[in-house]
Design a protein around this motif. Sequence first.
Motif, PDB file in Angstrom:
ATOM      1  N   PRO A 128      11.175  15.153 -16.497  1.00  0.00           N
ATOM      2  CA  PRO A 128      11.804  15.545 -15.228  1.00  0.00           C
ATOM      3  C   PRO A 128      11.411  14.592 -14.115  1.00  0.00           C
ATOM      4  N   VAL A 129      12.233  14.565 -13.073  1.00  0.00           N
ATOM      5  CA  VAL A 129      11.935  13.770 -11.885  1.00  0.00           C
ATOM      6  C   VAL A 129      11.603  14.707 -10.733  1.00  0.00           C
ATOM      7  N   ASN A 130      10.848  14.192  -9.790  1.00  0.00           N
ATOM      8  CA  ASN A 130      10.413  14.980  -8.635  1.00  0.00           C
ATOM      9  C   ASN A 130      11.288  14.642  -7.441  1.00  0.00           C
ATOM     10  N   LEU A 131      12.024  15.630  -6.958  1.00  0.00           N
ATOM     11  CA  LEU A 131      12.922  15.423  -5.810  1.00  0.00           C
ATOM     12  C   LEU A 131      12.466  16.244  -4.604  1.00  0.00           C
ATOM     13  N   THR A 132      11.185  16.549  -4.536  1.00  0.00           N
ATOM     14  CA  THR A 132      10.641  17.262  -3.386  1.00  0.00           C
ATOM     15  C   THR A 132      10.899  16.460  -2.124  1.00  0.00           C
ATOM     16  N   GLY A 133      11.388  17.128  -1.100  1.00  0.00           N
ATOM     17  CA  GLY A 133      11.672  16.462   0.167  1.00  0.00           C
ATOM     18  C   GLY A 133      13.020  15.794   0.237  1.00  0.00           C
ATOM     19  N   GLN A 134      13.804  15.865  -0.844  1.00  0.00           N
ATOM     20  CA  GLN A 134      15.142  15.267  -0.867  1.00  0.00           C
ATOM     21  C   GLN A 134      16.176  16.374  -0.682  1.00  0.00           C
ATOM     22  N   GLY A 135      16.695  16.501   0.526  1.00  0.00           N
ATOM     23  CA  GLY A 135      17.602  17.595   0.861  1.00  0.00           C
ATOM     24  C   GLY A 135      19.019  17.405   0.381  1.00  0.00           C
ATOM     25  N   SER A 136      19.388  16.172   0.036  1.00  0.00           N
ATOM     26  CA  SER A 136      20.751  15.899  -0.425  1.00  0.00           C
ATOM     27  C   SER A 136      20.675  14.824  -1.497  1.00  0.00           C
ATOM     28  N   VAL A 137      21.065  15.173  -2.717  1.00  0.00           N
ATOM     29  CA  VAL A 137      20.868  14.296  -3.870  1.00  0.00           C
ATOM     30  C   VAL A 137      22.168  14.156  -4.654  1.00  0.00           C
ATOM     31  N   ALA A 138      22.427  12.936  -5.121  1.00  0.00           N
ATOM     32  CA  ALA A 138      23.562  12.683  -6.016  1.00  0.00           C
ATOM     33  C   ALA A 138      23.084  11.865  -7.202  1.00  0.00           C
ATOM     34  N   LEU A 139      23.796  11.972  -8.300  1.00  0.00           N
ATOM     35  CA  LEU A 139      23.550  11.109  -9.447  1.00  0.00           C
ATOM     36  C   LEU A 139      24.697  10.104  -9.527  1.00  0.00           C
ATOM     37  N   LYS A 140      24.323   8.845  -9.593  1.00  0.00           N
ATOM     38  CA  LYS A 140      25.297   7.748  -9.640  1.00  0.00           C
ATOM     39  C   LYS A 140      25.170   7.061 -10.993  1.00  0.00           C
ATOM     40  N   PHE A 141      26.282   6.808 -11.639  1.00  0.00           N
ATOM     41  CA  PHE A 141      26.236   6.134 -12.935  1.00  0.00           C
ATOM     42  C   PHE A 141      27.539   5.378 -13.166  1.00  0.00           C
ATOM     43  N   GLN A 142      27.485   4.438 -14.118  1.00  0.00           N
ATOM     44  CA  GLN A 142      28.674   3.715 -14.552  1.00  0.00           C
ATOM     45  C   GLN A 142      29.104   4.278 -15.905  1.00  0.00           C
ATOM     46  N   GLN A 143      30.422   4.376 -16.098  1.00  0.00           N
ATOM     47  CA  GLN A 143      30.928   4.946 -17.344  1.00  0.00           C
ATOM     48  C   GLN A 143      32.217   4.271 -17.765  1.00  0.00           C
ATOM     49  N   PHE A 144      32.500   4.370 -19.056  1.00  0.00           N
ATOM     50  CA  PHE A 144      33.815   4.015 -19.590  1.00  0.00           C
ATOM     51  C   PHE A 144      34.174   5.092 -20.601  1.00  0.00           C
ATOM     52  N   TYR A 145      35.421   5.605 -20.503  1.00  0.00           N
ATOM     53  CA  TYR A 145      35.773   6.822 -21.234  1.00  0.00           C
ATOM     54  C   TYR A 145      37.268   6.846 -21.484  1.00  0.00           C
ATOM     55  N   ARG A 146      37.640   7.319 -22.671  1.00  0.00           N
ATOM     56  CA  ARG A 146      39.041   7.617 -22.953  1.00  0.00           C
ATOM     57  C   ARG A 146      39.138   9.061 -23.414  1.00  0.00           C
ATOM     58  N   LYS A 147      40.097   9.773 -22.865  1.00  0.00           N
ATOM     59  CA  LYS A 147      40.217  11.213 -23.100  1.00  0.00           C
ATOM     60  C   LYS A 147      41.234  11.513 -24.191  1.00  0.00           C
ATOM     61  N   PHE A 148      40.923  12.541 -24.968  1.00  0.00           N
ATOM     62  CA  PHE A 148      41.916  13.132 -25.872  1.00  0.00           C
ATOM     63  C   PHE A 148      41.982  14.622 -25.566  1.00  0.00           C
ATOM     64  N   ASN A 149      41.257  15.448 -26.320  1.00  0.00           N
ATOM     65  CA  ASN A 149      41.203  16.885 -26.038  1.00  0.00           C
ATOM     66  C   ASN A 149      39.845  17.333 -25.518  1.00  0.00           C
ATOM     67  N   ASP A 150      38.940  16.419 -25.304  1.00  0.00           N
ATOM     68  CA  ASP A 150      37.541  16.739 -25.046  1.00  0.00           C
ATOM     69  C   ASP A 150      37.259  17.005 -23.570  1.00  0.00           C
ATOM     70  N   GLN A 151      35.993  17.402 -23.290  1.00  0.00           N
ATOM     71  CA  GLN A 151      35.479  17.538 -21.939  1.00  0.00           C
ATOM     72  C   GLN A 151      34.128  16.824 -21.854  1.00  0.00           C
ATOM     73  N   THR A 152      33.845  16.283 -20.687  1.00  0.00           N
ATOM     74  CA  THR A 152      32.581  15.575 -20.467  1.00  0.00           C
ATOM     75  C   THR A 152      31.880  16.170 -19.257  1.00  0.00           C
TER      76      THR A 152
END
Length: 610
Positions: A128-152
């Motif tokens: 786990p990571v410690n986010l104490t004192g962080q009132g507004s947090v986002a996760l940023k990432f790069q992705q490549f994806y092709r959809k059929f019937n699935d969910q991510t």
Amino acid sequence: MKKIYASMLAFGVVFGASAQVALQQVQQIKMQANQNTVAFEQPVSNPSVAATGDTINGLYYDFSDASDWTFGNVGTATGSWVVGTTVPSGDFPIAGILSTTAANGFALYDSDLICGSADNAFIQLANPVNLTGQGSVALKFQQFYRKFNDQTFLEVSIDGTNWTSFEVNASVAGNASTTNPLVTQVNISSVAANQAQVWIRFRFMGACDYSWMVDDVAFVEAASSDLELTDVWHGDIIGAFEYQQIPLAQIQEVMIGATCTNAGGDAQTNAVYTFDISDGSTSVASGTFPAGNTNIVSQTADTTWYSTGFTPSATGTYTVTVSVASDQVDEVLGNNDGESIFKITENIYAHDDEDNIEFQISGGNVTGTTTANEFKAALYYEVFADATLTAVQVAFGASTTTASCIIEVYDVVADQTLSNPIVTEVYDLVSGDVPTGGAINLVNILIDGGSGILLEAGGTYLISIGNTGEGESLTILASDGDADRARLGYGPFGAGGAIDWYTGYTASPIIRANFDPSVGIQENEDVASVSIYPNPTSDNVNINFVSKENQNVSINVISVDGSLVFSKQLNTKVGQASRTSVDVSNLSAGIYMVQLMGEKSSLTQRIVVQ
């Protein structure tokens, strides 16, 4: 009006995430999608939940060390994520991710390669990571994806056991891809803000789909106030249908739909949408309307519909522009507005977005069926004023190899099982119908020789195109992103290969209604205004034309083996309208050619005798 389809659409959903389709059927549908996808297909970028700011406490993961992550499954699923530089390698692989640090490794779930059981696999941050004192947090990432019937999903936990899910890529249509890579940011403040321990994981849920790759994951400071406009519509996609081209005689009041998402950490109160409708450079209607939800909390959305009171009165291109604002000061500018464009025409009625034709859909089996009409693609059209449908306008895909196709029109109100078409036309493709390269060739397939059929006000009609059982491929060019689900598909797409009508598609093929009264006029050097109808027929076929010369015109009916089964000669005068009727009731059922032969040239049209 749309509620009339409730009983009829017990047919099922072929591209919904909950569809239970046998694996061999999944592979069949994927095969059609890939064989029918052409080089000029463009990726679809799913709207991300925006976040801004710097990386928090250096919390950045580039997948160069696989020990940063653990792997597992939910329930009885057995598939596994992998970390490394291996790219997708199933039967229908997509390219490797082009992320910033792809050379160091990335996370991959290759559902297409695994293909054999249900997928419900995750890759989880080991510590786990410690986010104490962080009132507004986002996760940023790069992705490549092709959809059929699935969910991510991106999932967040503060105890390692209970997880909150944030679905990503929800707006990507079936068989479409994100950009490569797509930078995605998800505000997780509602779960992770000020927490001493936070785990995150990426979860793929599906069965025999394509692939998802993730790289360069970072915890970043998120915006507290960020209201994003994510969708704009110019027609009612819930109770009716939204059209991209509308004949002037069928135009209705413009109804605006708008969706905004709270991508920040703080609630957004009293949001207001501002709209403008223009016909080029001139504003023809404008105003505001309040969001239906007066308190939009973090990571939730509002969708509101508004009747503008404006009905276009002239042909042209119209642009609906919408922006959104709330009581809070927005920290992220540039994602607060959007637009939707439509055209008012003289005669063309269309669902497809002609400026964004991206791929082909299958209107016929590419594996070689010899059963006529086993595969069909179709679109709904509502009729608000009596109109004569003189032709169906289509655009064949470059993968088309069939010599002919079948057009059918159904009265949906009178025939909710879609079993008795009111129109059936067999069309022979000619040189130039099938495009090369990225061209789009519009082909008008005449209804009753151009005489047409009356579509009555208050009715809803389904126009379909299907294969003729020649064992060849029929594909139609299409645009994506049609949220009203106006398209149906007919074929063996159900469990065990069940053949029926299916809904749930978001692509709109170029299958248009054409009400142009002059579209059926045919001519060559000898004759003009040629119409041959009805087609198909079981008793008589009528042949009308106007002669361009003082000449004898031969009317011939020829069977598929080249035998002359009927011939008649008419002595005509220049400008004279001529008509003859041929009794075909004694002919065997099948395909015949009707030939008009003058002194300089001939004109031939195919008919079907039933």
